[in-house]
Design a protein around this motif. Sequence first.
Motif, PDB file in Angstrom:
ATOM      1  N   LEU A 150       3.376   8.957  13.286  1.00 45.12           N
ATOM      2  CA  LEU A 150       3.096   8.607  11.893  1.00 45.12           C
ATOM      3  C   LEU A 150       1.968   9.489  11.358  1.00 45.12           C
ATOM      4  CD1 LEU A 150       2.993   4.796  12.638  1.00 45.12           C
ATOM      5  CD2 LEU A 150       4.735   5.870  11.224  1.00 45.12           C
ATOM      6  N   PRO A 151       2.277  10.455  10.490  1.00 48.96           N
ATOM      7  CA  PRO A 151       1.193  11.189   9.826  1.00 48.96           C
ATOM      8  C   PRO A 151       0.413  10.231   8.931  1.00 48.96           C
ATOM      9  CG  PRO A 151       3.312  12.312   9.584  1.00 48.96           C
ATOM     10  CD  PRO A 151       3.606  10.947  10.099  1.00 48.96           C
ATOM     11  N   LEU A 152      -0.890  10.303   8.984  1.00 55.76           N
ATOM     12  CA  LEU A 152      -1.696   9.332   8.255  1.00 55.76           C
ATOM     13  C   LEU A 152      -1.514   9.449   6.743  1.00 55.76           C
ATOM     14  CD1 LEU A 152      -3.590   7.135   9.324  1.00 55.76           C
ATOM     15  CD2 LEU A 152      -5.506   8.577   8.649  1.00 55.76           C
ATOM     16  N   ASP A 153      -1.257  10.659   6.236  1.00 55.11           N
ATOM     17  CA  ASP A 153      -1.071  10.784   4.791  1.00 55.11           C
ATOM     18  C   ASP A 153       0.209  10.083   4.336  1.00 55.11           C
ATOM     19  OD1 ASP A 153       0.568  12.632   6.022  1.00 55.11           O
ATOM     20  OD2 ASP A 153       0.032  14.315   4.727  1.00 55.11           O
ATOM     21  N   SER A 154       1.224  10.101   5.184  1.00 57.21           N
ATOM     22  CA  SER A 154       2.457   9.373   4.857  1.00 57.21           C
ATOM     23  C   SER A 154       2.240   7.871   4.962  1.00 57.21           C
ATOM     24  CB  SER A 154       3.588   9.796   5.786  1.00 57.21           C
ATOM     25  OG  SER A 154       3.926  11.149   5.602  1.00 57.21           O
ATOM     26  N   LEU A 155       1.554   7.458   6.002  1.00 54.25           N
ATOM     27  CA  LEU A 155       1.324   6.031   6.226  1.00 54.25           C
ATOM     28  C   LEU A 155       0.574   5.398   5.064  1.00 54.25           C
ATOM     29  CD1 LEU A 155       1.608   3.664   8.247  1.00 54.25           C
ATOM     30  CD2 LEU A 155      -0.604   4.360   9.204  1.00 54.25           C
ATOM     31  N   LYS A 156      -0.381   6.128   4.499  1.00 53.30           N
ATOM     32  CA  LYS A 156      -1.152   5.581   3.383  1.00 53.30           C
ATOM     33  C   LYS A 156      -0.282   5.376   2.154  1.00 53.30           C
ATOM     34  CE  LYS A 156      -5.697   7.255   4.819  1.00 53.30           C
ATOM     35  NZ  LYS A 156      -6.817   8.195   4.561  1.00 53.30           N
ATOM     36  N   ARG A 157       0.749   6.197   1.982  1.00 56.46           N
ATOM     37  CA  ARG A 157       1.654   6.039   0.835  1.00 56.46           C
ATOM     38  C   ARG A 157       2.667   4.920   1.060  1.00 56.46           C
ATOM     39  NH1 ARG A 157       3.886  11.914  -0.739  1.00 56.46           N
ATOM     40  NH2 ARG A 157       5.281  10.572  -1.961  1.00 56.46           N
ATOM     41  N   ILE A 158       3.099   4.755   2.286  1.00 59.32           N
ATOM     42  CA  ILE A 158       4.157   3.778   2.584  1.00 59.32           C
ATOM     43  C   ILE A 158       3.589   2.388   2.806  1.00 59.32           C
ATOM     44  CG2 ILE A 158       5.999   3.191   4.221  1.00 59.32           C
ATOM     45  CD1 ILE A 158       6.020   6.326   4.807  1.00 59.32           C
ATOM     46  N   GLY A 159       2.449   2.319   3.455  1.00 59.41           N
ATOM     47  CA  GLY A 159       1.855   1.035   3.795  1.00 59.41           C
ATOM     48  C   GLY A 159       2.037   0.705   5.271  1.00 59.41           C
ATOM     49  N   ARG A 160       1.366  -0.311   5.705  1.00 59.38           N
ATOM     50  CA  ARG A 160       1.387  -0.699   7.119  1.00 59.38           C
ATOM     51  C   ARG A 160       2.611  -1.553   7.433  1.00 59.38           C
ATOM     52  NH1 ARG A 160      -5.115  -1.821   8.135  1.00 59.38           N
ATOM     53  NH2 ARG A 160      -5.774   0.276   7.473  1.00 59.38           N
ATOM     54  N   PHE A 161       2.681  -2.002   8.683  1.00 60.57           N
ATOM     55  CA  PHE A 161       3.832  -2.773   9.135  1.00 60.57           C
ATOM     56  C   PHE A 161       3.768  -4.204   8.600  1.00 60.57           C
ATOM     57  CE2 PHE A 161       3.295   0.624  12.283  1.00 60.57           C
ATOM     58  CZ  PHE A 161       4.560   1.183  12.243  1.00 60.57           C
ATOM     59  N   ASP A 162       4.932  -4.791   8.379  1.00 59.35           N
ATOM     60  CA  ASP A 162       5.033  -6.116   7.773  1.00 59.35           C
ATOM     61  C   ASP A 162       4.807  -7.189   8.835  1.00 59.35           C
ATOM     62  OD1 ASP A 162       5.694  -8.462   6.472  1.00 59.35           O
ATOM     63  OD2 ASP A 162       7.406  -7.607   5.421  1.00 59.35           O
TER      64      ASP A 162
END
Length: 295
Positions: free
Chosen positions: A160-172
């Motif tokens: 998980l690239p951190l820049d992508s994760l910040k746009r998508i959000g964390r796990f539900d």
Amino acid sequence: MVRPVVIVALIVSHAPDLAKLDALVVSLHGQVDAVLLIDNASPHPPAELAARYAPWLRWLPQSCNLGLAAAYNLGIEEAERLGASHLQTFDQDSLCDPGMLAELLAAEARLRQRGLLPGALGPLYLDRKLDSAPRLPRLDLPAEPGTIPVAYTINSGLLLPLDSLKRIGRFDERLFIQYVDVEWGWRALACGLPCYVVEQARLQHDLGDRVIKLPASQRRIPVHAPARNYYFFRNALYLARRRYIPLRWRVGELIKLALKVAIQLCLFQQRPARMRHACAGILDAWRGISGSRPR
């Protein structure tokens, strides 16, 4: 200024097979910069294993079972404090091939050079019990040679690239354990950040506790503990209300669950318990209950 690549692996464990967990940690050595082991209240915590690999491995023991999603989210917070540029999530029963992470990073670099920002990248995984690579929902999207765009893939080995994760959000965290990877993958795609499977990156992984062979067929299927039926049925119905998940998947998954019931009634042991957990999941989905199963 280009941010340095810092890879932090997140392993979530609960009552792990210590030999398998040790093998996973060893397979990560030399591939990642740090490991966070989030143990979800195991009856026999892996304290000795954690001490053996410290300080490269940091042990985060929990007083209760947070579930897979919440444990990963806890690890994400800690990894961000460590300055991670990428996170890689793992279940306790996986094993990385040498060079797996290098293949994932190389594929990410090729995609970015083409202006394609991946939500995440996963390895091609082999189920050790089934001796096969399970099929994943492929997408008709641009890709680089050796990469396969998919709607989702399993959490284990997911980069998980951190820049992508910040746009998508964390796990539900409302899903607790089942369909955590599925929901996140569809949400990433809705954000315009698809996941990619990298064919040269390989991971060995175990789905289910054991496998059975279907009569008059060469096909083998994984068998989970009866209690997992609760999360299968409840969460499938829960995701059926998510509009960013395509209708075809929602309908198809409900059909698969109906077939799962038929197969379990015919072939599996502990049939009453399996049906009881499935019915409880359906009822709690109707009630709107999420997270850990109420006691």
